[in-house]
Design a protein around this motif. Structure first.
Motif, mmCIF file in Angstrom:
data_model
loop_
_atom_site.group_PDB
_atom_site.id
_atom_site.type_symbol
_atom_site.label_atom_id
_atom_site.label_comp_id
_atom_site.label_asym_id
_atom_site.label_seq_id
_atom_site.Cartn_x
_atom_site.Cartn_y
_atom_site.Cartn_z
ATOM 1 N N LEU A 417 -15.627 -62.215 29.706
ATOM 2 C CA LEU A 417 -16.195 -62.428 30.638
ATOM 3 C C LEU A 417 -15.377 -61.628 31.886
ATOM 4 O O LEU A 417 -16.068 -60.989 32.815
ATOM 5 N N MET A 418 -14.230 -61.406 31.563
ATOM 6 C CA MET A 418 -13.146 -60.860 32.541
ATOM 7 C C MET A 418 -13.349 -59.257 32.468
ATOM 8 O O MET A 418 -13.993 -58.874 31.724
ATOM 9 N N PRO A 419 -13.087 -58.544 33.453
ATOM 10 C CA PRO A 419 -13.159 -57.052 33.368
ATOM 11 C C PRO A 419 -12.356 -56.483 32.512
ATOM 12 O O PRO A 419 -11.241 -57.191 31.849
ATOM 13 N N GLY A 420 -12.819 -55.667 31.796
ATOM 14 C CA GLY A 420 -12.176 -55.033 30.485
ATOM 15 C C GLY A 420 -10.872 -54.735 30.494
ATOM 16 O O GLY A 420 -10.161 -54.885 29.491
ATOM 17 N N ALA A 421 -10.381 -54.127 31.598
ATOM 18 C CA ALA A 421 -9.050 -53.855 31.976
ATOM 19 C C ALA A 421 -7.797 -55.150 31.554
ATOM 20 O O ALA A 421 -6.827 -55.009 31.226
ATOM 21 N N VAL A 422 -8.500 -56.200 32.003
ATOM 22 C CA VAL A 422 -8.168 -57.448 31.739
ATOM 23 C C VAL A 422 -8.150 -58.183 30.575
ATOM 24 O O VAL A 422 -7.511 -58.580 29.624
ATOM 25 N N TRP A 434 3.552 -62.929 24.712
ATOM 26 C CA TRP A 434 3.930 -64.550 24.816
ATOM 27 C C TRP A 434 4.467 -65.093 23.418
ATOM 28 O O TRP A 434 5.186 -65.810 23.405
ATOM 29 N N ILE A 435 3.615 -64.838 22.209
ATOM 30 C CA ILE A 435 4.125 -65.380 20.859
ATOM 31 C C ILE A 435 5.298 -64.823 20.463
ATOM 32 O O ILE A 435 6.055 -65.286 19.771
ATOM 33 N N SER A 436 5.798 -63.580 21.170
ATOM 34 C CA SER A 436 6.770 -63.026 20.861
ATOM 35 C C SER A 436 8.129 -63.315 21.339
ATOM 36 O O SER A 436 9.172 -62.767 21.168
ATOM 37 N N GLY A 437 7.876 -64.154 22.565
ATOM 38 C CA GLY A 437 9.088 -64.627 23.378
ATOM 39 C C GLY A 437 8.782 -64.889 24.758
ATOM 40 O O GLY A 437 9.662 -65.380 25.275
ATOM 41 N N THR A 438 8.038 -64.124 25.444
ATOM 42 C CA THR A 438 7.631 -64.111 26.789
ATOM 43 C C THR A 438 7.340 -65.568 27.191
ATOM 44 O O THR A 438 6.428 -65.991 26.374
ATOM 45 N N ASP A 439 7.886 -66.171 28.389
ATOM 46 C CA ASP A 439 7.108 -67.379 28.583
ATOM 47 C C ASP A 439 6.043 -67.336 29.332
ATOM 48 O O ASP A 439 5.586 -66.336 29.621
ATOM 49 N N SER A 440 5.362 -68.513 29.339
ATOM 50 C CA SER A 440 3.917 -68.669 29.823
ATOM 51 C C SER A 440 3.999 -68.120 31.335
ATOM 52 O O SER A 440 2.875 -67.316 31.696
ATOM 53 N N GLU A 441 4.685 -68.671 32.330
ATOM 54 C CA GLU A 441 4.511 -68.333 33.712
ATOM 55 C C GLU A 441 4.753 -66.746 33.672
ATOM 56 O O GLU A 441 4.009 -66.195 34.602
ATOM 57 N N THR A 442 5.666 -66.298 33.114
ATOM 58 C CA THR A 442 6.131 -64.733 33.308
ATOM 59 C C THR A 442 4.880 -63.728 32.811
ATOM 60 O O THR A 442 4.113 -62.930 33.557
ATOM 61 N N MET A 443 4.159 -64.343 31.698
ATOM 62 C CA MET A 443 3.072 -63.542 31.067
ATOM 63 C C MET A 443 1.802 -63.513 31.771
ATOM 64 O O MET A 443 1.106 -62.617 31.998
ATOM 65 N N LEU A 444 1.569 -64.800 32.310
ATOM 66 C CA LEU A 444 0.423 -64.958 32.998
ATOM 67 C C LEU A 444 0.441 -64.184 34.513
ATOM 68 O O LEU A 444 -0.291 -63.771 34.944
ATOM 69 N N ALA A 445 1.802 -64.060 35.008
ATOM 70 C CA ALA A 445 2.003 -63.380 36.456
ATOM 71 C C ALA A 445 1.445 -62.099 36.271
ATOM 72 O O ALA A 445 1.307 -61.329 37.161
ATOM 73 N N THR A 446 2.146 -61.541 34.908
ATOM 74 C CA THR A 446 1.893 -60.076 34.605
ATOM 75 C C THR A 446 0.601 -59.803 34.542
ATOM 76 O O THR A 446 -0.172 -58.625 35.298
ATOM 77 N N VAL A 447 -0.188 -60.416 33.946
ATOM 78 C CA VAL A 447 -1.474 -60.283 33.920
ATOM 79 C C VAL A 447 -2.202 -60.477 35.403
ATOM 80 O O VAL A 447 -3.301 -59.662 35.682
ATOM 81 N N GLU A 448 -1.973 -61.533 36.315
ATOM 82 C CA GLU A 448 -2.370 -61.640 37.556
ATOM 83 C C GLU A 448 -2.262 -60.341 38.206
ATOM 84 O O GLU A 448 -2.894 -59.631 38.942
ATOM 85 N N ASP A 449 -0.965 -59.625 38.251
ATOM 86 C CA ASP A 449 -0.674 -58.330 38.706
ATOM 87 C C ASP A 449 -1.672 -57.227 38.468
ATOM 88 O O ASP A 449 -1.720 -56.255 39.263
ATOM 89 N N SER A 450 -2.216 -57.311 37.226
ATOM 90 C CA SER A 450 -3.116 -56.236 36.536
ATOM 91 C C SER A 450 -4.522 -56.354 37.139
ATOM 92 O O SER A 450 -5.216 -55.363 36.954
ATOM 93 N N TRP A 451 -4.818 -57.504 37.589
ATOM 94 C CA TRP A 451 -6.347 -57.740 38.122
ATOM 95 C C TRP A 451 -6.614 -56.607 38.873
ATOM 96 O O TRP A 451 -6.327 -56.386 40.153
ATOM 97 N N PRO A 452 -8.090 -55.925 38.764
ATOM 98 C CA PRO A 452 -8.492 -54.862 39.496
ATOM 99 C C PRO A 452 -8.641 -55.243 40.831
ATOM 100 O O PRO A 452 -9.074 -56.212 41.156
ATOM 101 N N GLN A 453 -8.208 -54.485 41.743
ATOM 102 C CA GLN A 453 -8.525 -54.885 43.105
ATOM 103 C C GLN A 453 -9.911 -54.466 43.492
ATOM 104 O O GLN A 453 -10.660 -53.440 43.351
#
Length: 453
Positions: A417-422, A434-453
């Protein structure tokens, strides 16, 4: 596309109302000839149900989607009678790179006649290019009659209906071997806490690894991980928070979302719990989701988290039943009996309004097509005109009951349901990180920064 002769054409909503049970539309054009007995195809027996779609001599409709391999063969089989009776050659092309290539084809001036969109968010973004046509009246009428308002909304953008649903799935099933569980005395969990408990018990037993997991899916690698996240968000934070998260009304990395992903990580980012018959946690990112569950059959892992459609991946000769080779339970909620579930499905949008394309799109929105495809096995539809008896297992009938139950709190797959870019971009890649080692908070924050304005 050209065709030499037309006997009858789909004409709109009035015909659908009159012929709702056949999923057909329209009346024959004045002066158009019809064969005795009402057959749509000259000389063809048993084509009465297709008469009002029209007959077309040499017409071709090309369809583009993500459905591949065995499922592609069944898809082609599902419309074989429609082809025979209407004279339309439905040519399907499946691609693991659909999400990227559909835009390439549009930009290159070579869109398909029909596209089977696996994500409402992707449909919405492609509608934004101005290339997708509003759904014909007959398709809209079928959508209104055979799907509830929630499902209708997935094909609607800014109040305009562009697509009707096709197939559907209930996500969050956990597949297992009933005989193995009975032999080892493991009980099917009824709460999320019990999921944690049975995972720990299986790991401590040393009999096998609790989980088999694979995030691999070609260009779409990562999406199976989003299913885990979404299932835990709706179960631990609730449907309201889920909706706010999907709509970006709260930050992508809100504490509730971080907590949900951390809970998933406690299960599948621990080498003690994965990856039965395959390797350790590092293998999850590269293991194809379709193959990831198969070690369940070999007694190398106890559980595989995947949607109802996974029934079609077990292979010939495998019995899906409570006392069969494999069965599944729905991932429970915080409390026993919770009715919050996620699911997915496809939507059929058009880039051409040629009469043969309208006829094909209308057929794909009908209960006749739904029953044809479901009877071939492995999949489901949320079409209310589906006869559950046509489903290939009791598990799919159970999934259909979940979809039709008014007490079910159903939410479409969030990333879809999200924009395709996300949804099919940064989140898919983020789950691999994330499954390769990045922690949850860092990964989700990166996605947050990518959300189209």
């Amino acid at each position: 596309m050209k065709h030499a002769r037309r006997i009858a054409v789909p004409l709109g909503i009035a015909g659908v109302v009159a012929l709702a049970l056949t999923g057909c539309v329209g009346d024959a054009e004045p002066g158009a000839s019809e064969e005795p007995g009402g057959s749509a195809a000259p000389g063809a027996a048993g084509c009465e149900a297709y008469a009002d779609y029209g007959t077309f001599d040499g017409a071709e409709v090309n369809v583009y989607g993500t459905i591949l391999n065995e499922e592609q063969e069944r898809l082609n089989e599902s419309w074989a009678e429609f082809e025979e009776c209407t004279g339309i050659d439905v040519v399907y092309e499946g691609s693991a790179e659909f999400e990227a290539q559909i835009n390439v084809r549009i930009q290159g001036g070579n869109p398909p006649d029909l596209a089977i969109f696996p994500q409402p968010g992707l449909l919405q973004s492609v509608v934004g290019t101005g290339s997708v046509l509003e759904a014909p009246e007959a398709v809209q009428a079928n959508a209104q009659e055979y799907w509830n308002e929630t499902w209708q909304g997935f094909g609607t953008v800014d109040g305009t209906v562009y697509a009707a649903p096709l197939m559907a799935s209930v996500k969050g099933f956990v597949w297992y071997s009933p005989s193995v569980w009975e032999e080892n005395g493991w009980e099917v969990p009824t709460t999320l806490d019990e999921v944690d408990e049975v995972t720990a018990a299986i790991a401590e037993s040393g009999v096998m690894k609790p989980w088999c997991v694979g995030f691999g899916s070609g260009e779409a690698t990562g999406w199976p991980g989003t299913d885990w996240l979404e299932d835990y968000v709706i179960r631990t934070a609730g449907a309201d928070v889920y909706d706010q998260w999907v709509a970006h009304e709260i930050p992508f990395d809100s504490p509730e979302i971080v907590a949900a992903l951390d809970r998933v990580g406690a299960l599948i980012k621990d080498d003690a719990n994965v990856n039965g018959g395959i390797g350790d946690v590092t293998t999850i990112a590269t293991t194809d989701f379709g193959e990831a569950g198969l070690p369940v059959l070999d007694g190398e892992c106890a559980m595989h988290h995947q949607a109802s459609f996974y029934e079609g991946f077990w292979g010939d000769g495998v019995t899906v039943a409570e006392d069969g080779d494999v069965w599944a339970f729905i991932l429970p909620g915080q409390e026993a009996g919770a009715a919050d579930v996620t699911g997915g499905g496809e939507l059929v949008g058009a880039f051409s309004d040629a009469e043969e394309v309208v006829a094909t799109q209308t057929y794909l929105s009908s209960p006749e097509w739904a029953n044809s495809r479901v009877s071939l096995g492995g999949v489901l539809s949320a079409n209310s005109g589906l006869d559950p008896a046509n489903a290939s297992s009791d598990l799919l009938r159970q999934a259909y009951d979940i979809l039709q139950d008014p007490n079910t709190t159903f939410r479409f797959d969030g990333s879809d349901l999200m924009p395709g870019a996300v949804g099919s971009g940064t989140l898919w890649r983020g789950m691999v990180d994330w499954i390769s080692g990045t922690d949850s908070e860092t990964m989700l924050a990166t996605v947050e920064d990518s959300w189209p304005q």
